[in-house]
Design an enzyme around this catalytic site. Structure first.
Site, PDB file in Angstrom:
ATOM      1  N   HIS A   1      -3.289   6.594   3.187  1.00 38.65           N
ATOM      2  CA  HIS A   1      -3.727   5.377   2.520  1.00 38.65           C
ATOM      3  C   HIS A   1      -5.079   4.974   3.106  1.00 38.65           C
ATOM      4  O   HIS A   1      -5.240   4.952   4.331  1.00 38.65           O
ATOM      5  CB  HIS A   1      -2.687   4.270   2.722  1.00 38.65           C
ATOM      6  CG  HIS A   1      -3.220   2.911   2.432  1.00 38.65           C
ATOM      7  ND1 HIS A   1      -3.867   2.614   1.249  1.00 38.65           N
ATOM      8  CD2 HIS A   1      -3.249   1.770   3.166  1.00 38.65           C
ATOM      9  CE1 HIS A   1      -4.253   1.356   1.276  1.00 38.65           C
ATOM     10  NE2 HIS A   1      -3.891   0.824   2.421  1.00 38.65           N
TER      11      HIS A   1
ATOM     12  N   ASN B   1     -10.366  -0.598   0.288  1.00 37.93           N
ATOM     13  CA  ASN B   1      -8.903  -0.458   0.298  1.00 37.93           C
ATOM     14  C   ASN B   1      -8.354  -0.935  -1.052  1.00 37.93           C
ATOM     15  O   ASN B   1      -8.420  -2.126  -1.355  1.00 37.93           O
ATOM     16  CB  ASN B   1      -8.349  -1.304   1.449  1.00 37.93           C
ATOM     17  CG  ASN B   1      -6.826  -1.278   1.528  1.00 37.93           C
ATOM     18  OD1 ASN B   1      -6.156  -0.786   0.633  1.00 37.93           O
ATOM     19  ND2 ASN B   1      -6.297  -1.824   2.607  1.00 37.93           N
TER      20      ASN B   1
ATOM     21  N   CYS C   1       0.814  -1.224   0.000  1.00 42.27           N
ATOM     22  CA  CYS C   1       0.000   0.000   0.000  1.00 42.27           C
ATOM     23  C   CYS C   1       0.848   1.275   0.000  1.00 42.27           C
ATOM     24  O   CYS C   1       0.333   2.375  -0.190  1.00 42.27           O
ATOM     25  CB  CYS C   1      -0.938  -0.004   1.198  1.00 42.27           C
ATOM     26  SG  CYS C   1      -1.839  -1.544   1.361  1.00 42.27           S
TER      27      CYS C   1
HETATM   28  N1  ACO Z   1     -18.746  -9.470   9.067  1.00 43.14           N
HETATM   29  C1  ACO Z   1     -19.266  -9.791  10.261  1.00 43.14           C
HETATM   30  N2  ACO Z   1     -18.507 -10.228  11.290  1.00 43.14           N
HETATM   31  C2  ACO Z   1     -17.184 -10.311  11.087  1.00 43.14           C
HETATM   32  C3  ACO Z   1     -16.591  -9.987   9.852  1.00 43.14           C
HETATM   33  C4  ACO Z   1     -17.428  -9.558   8.812  1.00 43.14           C
HETATM   34  N3  ACO Z   1     -16.974  -9.212   7.592  1.00 43.14           N
HETATM   35  N4  ACO Z   1     -15.267 -10.176   9.950  1.00 43.14           N
HETATM   36  C5  ACO Z   1     -15.019 -10.599  11.210  1.00 43.14           C
HETATM   37  N5  ACO Z   1     -16.189 -10.690  11.892  1.00 43.14           N
HETATM   38  C6  ACO Z   1     -16.412 -11.110  13.261  1.00 43.14           C
HETATM   39  C7  ACO Z   1     -15.276 -11.972  13.788  1.00 43.14           C
HETATM   40  O1  ACO Z   1     -15.482 -13.312  13.424  1.00 43.14           O
HETATM   41  C8  ACO Z   1     -15.391 -11.742  15.271  1.00 43.14           C
HETATM   42  O2  ACO Z   1     -16.440 -12.542  15.766  1.00 43.14           O
HETATM   43  P1  ACO Z   1     -16.320 -13.287  17.212  1.00 43.14           P
HETATM   44  O3  ACO Z   1     -16.183 -12.143  18.202  1.00 43.14           O
HETATM   45  O4  ACO Z   1     -17.581 -14.035  17.316  1.00 43.14           O
HETATM   46  O5  ACO Z   1     -15.084 -14.115  17.110  1.00 43.14           O
HETATM   47  C9  ACO Z   1     -15.868 -10.310  15.374  1.00 43.14           C
HETATM   48  O6  ACO Z   1     -16.414  -9.960  14.087  1.00 43.14           O
HETATM   49  C10 ACO Z   1     -14.741  -9.352  15.700  1.00 43.14           C
HETATM   50  O7  ACO Z   1     -13.685  -9.626  14.821  1.00 43.14           O
HETATM   51  P2  ACO Z   1     -12.341  -8.840  14.932  1.00 43.14           P
HETATM   52  O8  ACO Z   1     -11.382  -9.354  13.929  1.00 43.14           O
HETATM   53  O9  ACO Z   1     -11.931  -8.801  16.366  1.00 43.14           O
HETATM   54  O10 ACO Z   1     -12.841  -7.419  14.470  1.00 43.14           O
HETATM   55  P3  ACO Z   1     -12.150  -6.044  14.699  1.00 43.14           P
HETATM   56  O11 ACO Z   1     -13.017  -5.227  15.562  1.00 43.14           O
HETATM   57  O12 ACO Z   1     -10.699  -6.164  15.020  1.00 43.14           O
HETATM   58  O13 ACO Z   1     -12.250  -5.455  13.221  1.00 43.14           O
HETATM   59  C11 ACO Z   1     -10.921  -5.093  11.274  1.00 43.14           C
HETATM   60  C12 ACO Z   1     -11.621  -6.109  12.126  1.00 43.14           C
HETATM   61  C13 ACO Z   1     -11.947  -4.146  10.695  1.00 43.14           C
HETATM   62  C14 ACO Z   1     -10.203  -5.801  10.138  1.00 43.14           C
HETATM   63  C15 ACO Z   1      -9.924  -4.334  12.185  1.00 43.14           C
HETATM   64  O14 ACO Z   1      -9.092  -5.209  12.883  1.00 43.14           O
HETATM   65  C16 ACO Z   1      -9.097  -3.394  11.407  1.00 43.14           C
HETATM   66  O15 ACO Z   1      -9.567  -2.382  10.960  1.00 43.14           O
HETATM   67  N6  ACO Z   1      -7.785  -3.663  11.233  1.00 43.14           N
HETATM   68  C17 ACO Z   1      -6.917  -2.817  10.475  1.00 43.14           C
HETATM   69  C18 ACO Z   1      -6.478  -3.543   9.336  1.00 43.14           C
HETATM   70  C19 ACO Z   1      -6.871  -2.934   8.026  1.00 43.14           C
HETATM   71  O16 ACO Z   1      -7.551  -1.967   7.902  1.00 43.14           O
HETATM   72  N7  ACO Z   1      -6.397  -3.613   7.025  1.00 43.14           N
HETATM   73  C20 ACO Z   1      -6.639  -3.246   5.714  1.00 43.14           C
HETATM   74  C21 ACO Z   1      -5.630  -3.868   4.867  1.00 43.14           C
HETATM   75  S1  ACO Z   1      -4.029  -3.625   5.385  1.00 43.14           S
HETATM   76  C22 ACO Z   1      -3.399  -2.330   4.653  1.00 43.14           C
HETATM   77  O17 ACO Z   1      -3.939  -1.796   3.760  1.00 43.14           O
HETATM   78  C23 ACO Z   1      -2.153  -1.898   5.193  1.00 43.14           C
END
Ligand code: ACO
Length: 314
Positions: free
Chosen positions: A241, A271, A113
């Site tokens: 980004h 993204n 990215c």
């Molecule tokens: N829809 C519904 N539920 C979901 C989904 C989905 N698409 N994905 C995960 N869940 C569920 C999980 O299974 C989990 O359920 P559980 O509690 O029963 O186990 C629950 O939601 C929470 O999951 P987490 O992974 O803990 O969710 P979190 O609040 O951390 O959010 C996210 C996930 C949005 C990916 C967050 O961690 C984040 O924003 N990370 C930053 C990474 C990022 O933005 N990456 C983009 C690419 S990297 C880059 O460009 C550099």
């Protein structure tokens, strides 16, 4: 020597996929995706669409807007981790399609990215080196991430989109350009495109990436401003980004910065990795948000891990 962006262009594939569309094929919802990321929709390549065609379309637009002769393009640089082929490079495929001169080198840069910012700095150095034939560089970030998304992994499948953002650049004393690039080898928390079938898809530890991003982006902004000898109040726009709207909100709070200075378009495209910053710049220029003389600070972070920033003057 500074760098001037003469013009930009973007291209998106034809298939618009909303959060509700995804909710019909996997266990997710518009509410979950939008509240955690800010994403509402994304574009995916359909049958017959690919990275080269997208990139050619965005590059043609940027070249036409710049009003230059393609024969004067001395460098063709693609930033991507999802080229149509490992070889030839995406840049070479675009070079061929545009009929660029044989004296114009073309190659890809993969800094995930952060790729577009790495490509901009590479272009500046090569243009300044004096060994290129043409005075313009064509630099673009272009991704078809839909090809490496695992439909069975809802935690990554909802986060990404396809697209290209392109720019025509040239050296300019009147357009100061300050750049910062870094890396921290860590293949575990975010990777994609492995050679085995099992390692092909995007795999990400979301919380670890979130922590990395919210630490590195403010640090990168601070270092870049220090290097440039100016304050955030002297910058007109910050273009991060677009990985997650909540990451940008965290950065705003951490820096105590005005929210309206931080551009966001993740709701439209999700993204798009190396394409996200040039797509944003193109949209902002098209909508008259960026005006001549304004300073725009761009920050990228991604798999690698990589990060980087550039302070541009328009
Ligand atoms: N829809 C519904 N539920 C979901 C989904 C989905 N698409 N994905 C995960 N869940 C569920 C999980 O299974 C989990 O359920 P559980 O509690 O029963 O186990 C629950 O939601 C929470 O999951 P987490 O992974 O803990 O969710 P979190 O609040 O951390 O959010 C996210 C996930 C949005 C990916 C967050 O961690 C984040 O924003 N990370 C930053 C990474 C990022 O933005 N990456 C983009 C690419 S990297 C880059 O460009 C550099």
């Amino acid at each position: 020597m500074g760098l001037k962006i003469l013009a930009t262009g973007r291209a998106l594939p034809s298939r618009l996929v909303t959060n509700d569309d995804l909710a019909q094929v996997m266990e997710t919802s518009d509410e979950w995706i939008a509240s955690r990321t800010g994403i509402r929709q994304r574009y995916f390549c359909g049958e017959g669409e690919g990275n080269t065609a997208l990139a050619v379309s965005a590059c043609r637009r940027a070249i036409a807007r710049a009003g230059i002769d393609p024969a004067e393009i001395g460098l063709c640089l693609a930033a991507t981790f999802t080229p149509d082929h490992a070889s030839p490079s995406l840049a070479c495929e675009v070079h061929g399609a545009l009929g660029l001169p044989e004296s114009t080198p073309a190659f890809d840069i993969n800094a995930a990215c952060t790729g577009f910012l790495a490509a901009l700095e590479t272009a500046r150095c090569l243009l300044a080196g004096g060994n290129l034939r043409g005075k313009y560089a064509l630099v673009f970030g272009s991704e078809v991430i839909s090809r490496v998304l695992d439909p069975a992994d809802r935690s990554t499948a909802v986060l990404f989109g396809d697209g290209t953002g392109a720019a025509v650049v040239t050296l300019s004393k009147q357009h100061p350009f300050v750049s910062l690039l870094g890396a921290r080898g860590d293949a575990e928390i975010l990777r994609a495109g492995g050679s085995s079938q099992a390692d092909r898809y995007v795999r990400m530890e979301g919380k670890a990436v979130f922590r990395f991003a919210t630490q590195i982006v403010p640090a990168c902004i601070d270092q870049l401003l220090e290097r440039a000898g100016c304050g955030l109040d002297e910058v007109d726009w910050v273009v991060c980004h677009q990985a997650n709207g909540r990451i940008i909100d965290h950065v705003v709070r951490k820096l105590g910065a005005p929210e309206e200075k931080f551009y966001k378009n993740i709701h439209r495209y999700a993204n798009t990795s190396a394409a996200s910053i040039p797509i944003a710049l193109d949209e902002m220029c098209e909508n008259g948000l960026i005006r001549t003389g304004q300073r725009v600070l761009c920050v990228g972070f991604g798999a690698g891990l990589t990060w980087g920033g550039a302070l541009l003057t328009f």
